[in-house]
Design an enzyme around this catalytic site. Structure first.
Site, short mmCIF file in Angstrom:
data_model
loop_
_atom_site.label_atom_id
_atom_site.label_comp_id
_atom_site.label_asym_id
_atom_site.label_seq_id
_atom_site.Cartn_x
_atom_site.Cartn_y
_atom_site.Cartn_z
N ASP A 115 -2.83 24.23 -13.26
CA ASP A 115 -4.08 23.71 -13.81
C ASP A 115 -3.85 23.08 -15.18
OD1 ASP A 115 -5.40 24.74 -11.59
OD2 ASP A 115 -5.75 26.67 -12.56
N GLY A 166 0.82 -1.20 0.00
CA GLY A 166 0.00 0.00 0.00
C GLY A 166 0.86 1.25 0.00
N PRO A 219 2.49 4.91 1.18
CA PRO A 219 2.98 5.34 2.50
C PRO A 219 1.87 5.96 3.34
CG PRO A 219 4.48 6.04 0.76
CD PRO A 219 3.26 5.51 0.07
N GLY A 220 1.82 5.59 4.62
CA GLY A 220 0.84 6.16 5.53
C GLY A 220 -0.50 5.48 5.52
N GLY A 244 -1.27 2.54 6.73
CA GLY A 244 -1.52 1.77 7.95
C GLY A 244 -0.90 0.39 7.97
N LYS A 245 0.12 0.13 7.16
CA LYS A 245 0.74 -1.19 7.12
C LYS A 245 1.45 -1.51 8.45
CE LYS A 245 3.21 -0.12 3.53
NZ LYS A 245 2.72 1.25 3.32
N THR A 246 2.26 -0.59 8.92
CA THR A 246 2.96 -0.81 10.19
C THR A 246 1.99 -0.86 11.35
OG1 THR A 246 4.89 0.35 9.28
CG2 THR A 246 4.82 0.04 11.67
N GLU A 291 -10.04 32.29 -9.18
CA GLU A 291 -10.72 31.34 -8.30
C GLU A 291 -12.23 31.38 -8.50
OE1 GLU A 291 -9.00 29.18 -6.84
OE2 GLU A 291 -7.07 30.15 -7.19
#
Length: 614
Positions: A511, A210, A212-213, A215-217, A433
């Site tokens: 963009d 997956g 990084p970040g 939730g593997k660890t 914007e």
């Protein structure tokens, strides 16, 4: 106390004690006597009848005088210079003392001390004996594996205690399928007979894949908290060292420890550091990393089916792993831990807000919808930033406003309100914007809802239009009309500048880059070109030892390349024309939104819609 100093405290103290003993032994015979009593002191004490006993060493090395306890005070004993009994008597006669004076105290001849004779010998031997003892102590510690200097080949795996688990499966959210795969592994370790009676065998390895970040660890830590078996944790980079053979030795030592503690779980984080495909890149087949991988393949080969050791590994680059490592019998399961969807993000928010003082009006569903693409680590950081913002404002609870601000801070960085902008620059940003926001509302197939429009700079952006996708379709489910609509909303900012200011700026470069990448993917990968049809063009080429894509191969002719470029330009130009025509028809709304932004700087979703409807 530093760990290195603590580990070597006993040898250091032993060396210091030896040095102190040697210095004391050699300095004792040569110490200064400038502050000691002289012969005049002895003569005065004899005349005053204060001397009780004079002891003279047999060799005349010292004269020890013991005074009488006349006043009730503690007796005084002092020593004067070298002299035997005859020399001392003659000396005292020369100072005017008579035989009667000398008969008033007792003479005593002291025999030489055996300890004083041995002490010089011990002083000479103390230093080499101390050094030998220190060396023997260091060697003993090296053999027991406590000294890093002599334990290159030992595994650095950290064994986690199960008495007080820190993380459990209740602390993991947003990846229910991956969690279920690991729950089965834990169940197998706790009650293997339930599976064995059906002929199932324990999986040898589980590979967590997956971004990084994701939730593997955290999942691996949850397994440690739930399994109730020994859990060894280390990183793939800890196997590889400068010295050839060290990594293979550490692999052997790790599996030896695991087999002794079986049933157990071994977690290897970032396994791609050691498990990259062999024979790719420099170094041939005899470098340290490949030897380490070869040893790991042998240990995981499953020769002994009775060993209940499960290997859990994590990586975000499964494409570069060696195929031999991924075959059944080594890593039997491949579990994908992807970025969570909106339901998963809401569950993760509930986990990370648990135990924190949050306001009752917080709607976590709204926050979850506004964070598409956020991983579990991003959401944890978001909640932490919200808590910091609430503390900075002096509040006792985290409110919805802090969470909204934290989303923008995590995604784009803090607001740069101190940045000086001229009136002309603010007007350009406001129209840019406003163009984005109006196009998002009026192009329904883009499936985007405006959450906030601001001209307050953040990060490298001068202004931002925050939106929420109405649905979180994957790329495979993104239709042609939806992609064309989103390209049109991206080009609307540039179109608004041209309409309102009769000029164009470099502010739309990001963009255009994003829009071009979508259009090129539509033509080359998704088969959404009427001219080229359903054909995929281009082969991505990667060098495994670099771990990233470095070029795309040209598997098509120059004529096809011209058609691809022409189709990409057509899609972009059509989207730009559509956005420009839309804004021209709604010029009044464009001006109204721009004026509102210049006055207030920021409009939330409801305020923006009110301006649009006015």
């Amino acid at each position: 106390m530093p760990k290195s100093l603590k580990n070597n405290l006993i040898p250091i103290l032993l060396v210091l004690a030896t040095l102190v003993f040697v210095m004391a032994a050699f300095s004792a015979p040569n110490r200064s006597r400038t502050d000691e009593p002289t012969i005049n002191t002895l003569v005065a004490d004899i005349k005053a009848n204060n001397v009780k006993r004079v002891s003279v060493s047999s060799g005349g090395e010292s004269v020890r005088v013991e005074r009488r306890d006349i006043t009730g005070a503690q007796q005084r004993i002092y020593t004067i210079g070298k002299a035997d009994q005859t020399e001392l008597t003659t000396l005292l006669h020369n100072y005017g003392l008579t035989d009667a004076d000398l008969a008033s105290f007792e003479y005593l001849i002291e025999a030489p001390s055996a300890w004083m004779q041995i002490l010089p010998i011990l002083a000479y031997l103390a230093l080499p004996i101390g050094l030998v003892l220190v060396f023997m102590l260091l060697m003993r510690r090296a053999q027991s594996g406590t000294d890093q200097a002599f334990s290159f080949g030992r595994s650095r795996a950290r064994r986690m205690s199960q008495e007080t688990p820190v993380v459990t499966f209740s602390d993991v959210a947003g990846c229910d399928e991956a969690k279920q795969e690991l729950v089965e592994v834990v169940d197998f370790l706790k009650a293997p007979e339930k599976f064995i009676q059906l002929g199932a065998r324990i999986p040898k390895g589980v590979l967590l894949v997956g971004p990084p970040g994701s939730g593997k660890t955290l999942l691996a830590k949850a397994v440690a908290g739930e399994a109730g078996v020994p859990f060894f944790s280390l990183s793939g980079s800890e196997f590889v060292e400068l010295f050839v053979g060290v990594g293979a030795s550490r692999v052997r030592d790790l599996f030896d420890q695991a087999k002794k503690a079986a049933p157990c779980i071994v977690f290897i984080d970032e396994i791609d550091a050691v498990g990259r495909q062999r024979g790719a890149g420099l170094g041939g087949g005899n470098d340290e990393r490949e030897q380490t991988l070869n040893q790991m393949l042998v240990e995981m080969d499953g020769f002994n089916t009775d060993t209940n050791v499960i290997i859990i590994a994590a990586t975000n680059r499964p494409d570069i792993l060696d195929p031999a490592l991924l075959r059944p019998g080594r890593f039997d399961r491949r579990v994908t831990v992807d970025a969570p969807d909106v339901i998963g993000r809401e569950a993760i928010l509930k986990v990370h807000t648990r135990g924190k003082p949050i306001s009752g009006d917080i709607d976590l569903k709204v926050i979850a919808k506004q964070t598409p693409g956020f991983t579990g680590a991003d959401i944890e950081n978001l909640v932490n930033e919200a808590a910091i913002l609430a503390a900075r404002a002096g509040r006792k609870e985290i409110t919805q406003a802090e969470l909204q601000e934290a989303i923008e801070k995590v995604a784009m960085g803090p607001a740069r309100r101190s940045r000086l902008m001229s009136a002309r620059d603010k007007e350009i940003v406001a129209y840019h914007e406003a163009g984005h926001a109006i196009a998002m509302v009026m192009i329904p197939e883009a499936e985007e809802s405006v959450q906030k429009v601001t001209i307050v700079p953040r990060g490298m952006a001068s202004g931002i239009t925050w939106y929420t996708p109405n649905s979180e379709d994957t790329v495979a489910n993104s239709g042609r009309k939806k992609l064309e609509g989103r390209i049109a909303t991206m080009m609307a900012g540039r179109a608004a500048e041209e309409i309102a200011l009769d000029d164009i700026t470099a502010g739309a470069s990001g963009d255009m880059e994003h829009a071009t990448s979508i259009a090129r993917a539509m033509v080359r990968q998704y088969g959404m070109s009427d001219i080229l049809g359903m054909v995929s063009f281009g082969d991505r080429q990667e060098l495994v030892f670099l771990g990233r894509e470095i070029q795309e191969g040209r598997s098509y002719s120059e004529k096809v390349a011209e058609v691809i470029d022409s189709e990409v330009s057509r899609i972009i130009n059509q989207a730009y024309g559509r956005a420009k025509e839309l804004l021209l028809r709604n010029r009044a709304k464009l001006d109204a939104v721009a004026r509102a932004l210049l006055e207030r700087e920021t409009l939330d979703g409801s305020e923006f819609l009110k301006v649009m409807e006015a």
